[in-house]
Design an enzyme around this catalytic site. Structure first.
Site, short mmCIF file in Angstrom:
data_model
loop_
_atom_site.label_atom_id
_atom_site.label_comp_id
_atom_site.label_asym_id
_atom_site.label_seq_id
_atom_site.Cartn_x
_atom_site.Cartn_y
_atom_site.Cartn_z
N ASP A 83 0.93 -1.20 0.04
CA ASP A 83 -0.01 -0.23 0.06
C ASP A 83 1.08 1.25 0.04
OD1 ASP A 83 -2.05 1.66 0.36
OD2 ASP A 83 -2.78 0.97 2.15
N ASP A 84 0.83 1.77 -0.98
CA ASP A 84 1.46 3.19 -1.16
C ASP A 84 3.34 2.97 -1.40
OD1 ASP A 84 -0.28 4.86 -0.78
OD2 ASP A 84 0.34 5.60 1.10
N CYS B 81 -5.56 4.66 -3.61
CA CYS B 81 -5.93 3.40 -3.15
C CYS B 81 -6.97 2.78 -3.76
CB CYS B 81 -6.00 3.56 -1.67
SG CYS B 81 -4.45 4.12 -0.54
N ASP C 105 -0.50 -0.67 -4.78
CA ASP C 105 -1.48 0.12 -5.49
C ASP C 105 -1.23 1.36 -5.84
OD1 ASP C 105 -1.14 1.15 -3.08
OD2 ASP C 105 -3.33 0.91 -2.29
N ASN C 106 -0.33 2.06 -5.51
CA ASN C 106 0.25 3.17 -6.15
C ASN C 106 1.62 3.63 -5.47
OD1 ASN C 106 -2.12 4.39 -4.13
ND2 ASN C 106 -0.27 5.18 -3.58
#
Ligand SMILES: *[C@@H]1O[C@H](CO)[C@@H](O)[C@H](O)[C@H]1NC(C)=O
Ligand SMILES: *[C@@H]1O[C@H](CO)[C@@H](O)[C@H](O)[C@H]1NC(C)=O
Ligand SMILES: *[C@@H]1O[C@H](CO)[C@@H](O)[C@H](O)[C@H]1NC(C)=O
Ligand SMILES: *[C@@H]1O[C@H](CO)[C@@H](O)[C@H](O)[C@H]1NC(C)=O
Ligand SMILES: *[C@@H]1O[C@H](CO)[C@@H](O)[C@H](O)[C@H]1NC(C)=O
Ligand SMILES: *[C@@H]1O[C@H](CO)[C@@H](O)[C@H](O)[C@H]1NC(C)=O
Ligand SMILES: *[C@@H]1O[C@H](CO)[C@@H](O)[C@H](O)[C@H]1NC(C)=O
Ligand SMILES: *[C@@H]1O[C@H](CO)[C@@H](O)[C@H](O)[C@H]1NC(C)=O
Ligand SMILES: *[C@@H]1O[C@H](CO)[C@@H](O)[C@H](O)[C@H]1NC(C)=O
Ligand SMILES: *[C@@H]1O[C@H](CO)[C@@H](O)[C@H](O)[C@H]1NC(C)=O
Length: 527
Positions: free
Chosen positions: A34-35, A70, A305-306
């Protein structure tokens, strides 16, 4: 040996391939962080992951997300669709993040649901799902999304302690005791448990969705003091004023205040510390697959996710921007028929993950509504790089509030995410769409904004990998018109039309009727 006992053991041995060559379909594991960026050193604290997945398989250097936020990004992963087709536009219920409309229209068609229903896979989910998962207005934690035999979903957004998990629809509360509750370790332990109790008669799919390195950046106690002299990298676009860029970038103060710089350096270290537990999780999972003799028949994907930024163009910290640091993610895959130590510069996107995984399972992807394409042939070396699709679409709808943020009165209404000291990280008019092109001899990005200026940004990534110079005003007008045409086509694409040839593909056809007709109503804002 009793007959029943023999029956059980023999079936197990047979299905494990002991009797003759196994014809079992491969297992698939997707590890989602995540991130996690790739542009600002995000993979540095993950040496075991790189060795066990990247070096044992393929690493993509041009993996992009369809939206650098997200919830829209996760929806793209699950559905294989661009945001304009799955309609998840931000992280709120009103923006369709885990909303009842999403549940009714999209959730039953995600790739895990197809794997389970049509392909006979047993499916396991553990970790963060969509940011609003568990919201009372969307069924609470009792809601178990279709597609999952074993469900361990985190209620709401990323946490490390003091959270609630939905264990197959039943709430399980956790406190803050490291040995029992540290979420990354809980996800590791429950994943290992699944490998123990799952059936050995069917192939399996696991999605292990780890909240690290997202805020609040809480590391495991043994890693609290690591990297304590590390600072965010001072690359060519660090603390630089983006003078020829859109409004949001132009408003950022340069140089950043010392308190912003201190804050972002501290966050940078904290993010890396949380990743050390992710590296441990990957090692445990891969080793356990090996011990169980399942590694050779298992594809393992690792991605995010990014991306993330810490100080680039004087934005202290966040995602949501169109630049490489936010839209590019790590992607490594190992598995049967993937030769080790490969690197690919071919463009792939998170909308391709579903089609690729379904392809591995033998699913007819032409029968789905997905916008992405399977990159399995790329990983197996079965496709010529000159015939690979050249571009992917990125869509983002900016968030803002009409109420003036009391912490940021100078910026007025329409902005959000002002921290640590009133530097605006998002606004209504940070709404854009881009074509990111990687062809054999071209590497570029073309973006249009839905703001008062209908601002255009174009980067030649070959000459300018840090996106310092917007060439929209100097580039050949014909290229600009063709890229505008291509962007409009992709923004209304669906399924096969999302995979048509790009401007730098010999098969591209230019239809002048689609040129510049309606740039200002390109993205219809719903606000
Ligand atoms: C939410 O999703 C539904 C179903 O796809 C769609 O009709 C609606 O327009 C979406 N809402 C927004 C704000 O995009
Ligand atoms: C967890 O909750 C307890 C009790 O409310 C609180 O004392 C503690 O600070 C919290 N810990 C974290 C890491 O959030
Ligand atoms: C995970 O499992 C290990 C080994 O059984 C145990 O020592 C550890 O406390 C567990 N961690 C969590 C957070 O459950
Ligand atoms: C780093 O952490 C160690 C262990 O706590 C400590 O001894 C050391 O002084 C710290 N160094 C810096 C630069 O903060
Ligand atoms: C900010 O940091 C720079 C470099 O460390 C230093 O030269 C400057 O004096 C600091 N400014 C303030 C106001 O503290
Ligand atoms: C991959 O490359 C690394 C570094 O060159 C090397 O140490 C390793 O043995 C290679 N792995 C395989 C499986 O070929
Ligand atoms: C999210 O999108 C919805 C639908 O367009 C909108 O009503 C809401 O204001 C957006 N949320 C934010 C924080 O911008
Ligand atoms: C919020 O501001 C935008 C832009 O100024 C405007 O178009 C919109 O109508 C406003 N929404 C509300 C609910 O006031
Ligand atoms: C973008 O939004 C901000 C905040 O509402 C506003 O001040 C600015 O003028 C807008 N700029 C453009 C180009 O739309
Ligand atoms: C991009 O930069 C490369 C290297 O400087 C140059 O060869 C190429 O012509 C440029 N492309 C465009 C479209 O400006």
């Amino acid at each position: 040996m009793g007959l029943l006992r023999c029956l059980l053991i023999c079936v197990t041995l047979w299905s494990n391939g002991v009797f003759g060559k196994s014809s079992r379909r491969p297992n698939i594991v997707l590890i989602l962080t995540d991130d996690l960026d790739i542009a600002i050193g995000g993979l540095t604290p993950l040496p075991k992951t790189k060795k066990l997945i990247g070096d044992a398989g393929i690493s993509f250097t041009n993996a992009f997300v369809a939206s650098p936020l997200c919830c829209p990004s996760r929806a793209s992963i699950l559905t294989g669709k661009y945001p304009h087709n799955h309609h998840v536009i931000n992280n709120t219920l009103e923006g369709n993040c885990s909303s009842t409309a999403w549940q009714k229209s999209q959730e039953a068609h995600t790739f895990p649901a197809l794997l389970r229903a049509d392909d006979g896979y047993q499916t396991f989910f553990a970790g963060k799902y969509l940011n609003q998962y568990g919201h009372a207005e969307a069924g609470g934690v009792e809601h178990v999304p279709p597609g999952w035999n074993h469900w361990l979903g985190l209620e709401k957004n990323s946490k490390y302690y003091n959270y609630t998990l939905s264990v197959n629809g039943k709430a399980e509360a956790h406190g803050a005791d490291y040995s029992k509750d540290y979420l990354t370790d809980v996800l590791a332990n429950r994943s290992l448990d699944f490998l123990q109790y799952k059936s050995s008669l069917q192939p399996f799919f696991m999605l292990v969705s780890i909240p690290a390195p997202h805020s609040p950046w809480t590391s495991a106690p043994q890693y609290e003091h690591r990297f304590n002299s590390t600072k965010a990298p001072r690359g060519p676009n660090f603390n630089i004023h983006g003078k020829d860029k859109h409004w949001l970038i132009r408003q950022a103060k340069t140089p950043m205040t010392n308190s912003s710089v201190q804050f972002l350096d501290d966050v940078f270290r904290k993010r890396w510390r949380t990743l050390l537990s992710v590296d441990d999780l990957v090692e445990k999972l891969v080793k356990r697959l090996e011990v169980r003799a399942e590694l050779e028949n298992t594809y393992v994907f690792f991605t995010s996710d990014n991306g993330y930024h810490t100080g680039q163009f004087s934005l202290p910290l966040d995602k949501r921007q169109l630049y490489e640091f936010d839209i590019k993610v790590p992607l490594m895959v190992r598995g049967p028929n993937i030769k080790p130590n490969q690197t690919s510069r071919m463009p792939v996107a998170n909308v391709d993950l579903g089609p690729t995984i379904l392809d591995i399972a033998g699913h007819d992807i032409d029968k789905t509504q997905m916008d992405g394409t399977s990159f399995l042939p790329l990983m197996e070396g079965k496709v010529n790089s000159s015939s690979w699709r050249t571009d992917v679409l990125v869509e983002y709808e900016g968030e803002g509030s009409n109420v003036t943020d009391p912490a940021c009165p100078l910026l007025g209404p329409g902005v959000s995410e002002c921290f640590p000291d009133c530097v605006c990280e998002d606004s209504y008019n940070n709404t854009y769409a881009c074509v990111r092109t990687v062809a054999p001899s071209v590497n570029m990005q073309y973006c249009e904004f839905d703001d008062n200026e209908v601002f255009v940004e174009v980067y030649n990534m070959t000459a300018d990998p840090y996106q310092l110079t917007n060439i929209a005003k100097t580039i050949d007008q014909e290229v600009l018109e063709k890229m505008n045409h291509r962007l409009m086509m992709l923004q209304s694409c669906s399924g096969p039309s999302c995979r048509t040839p790009g401007v730098y593909d010999a098969r591209y056809k230019f239809d002048p009727r689609q040129m510049f007709p309606s740039r200002s109503r390109r993205l219809k804002k719903t606000k």
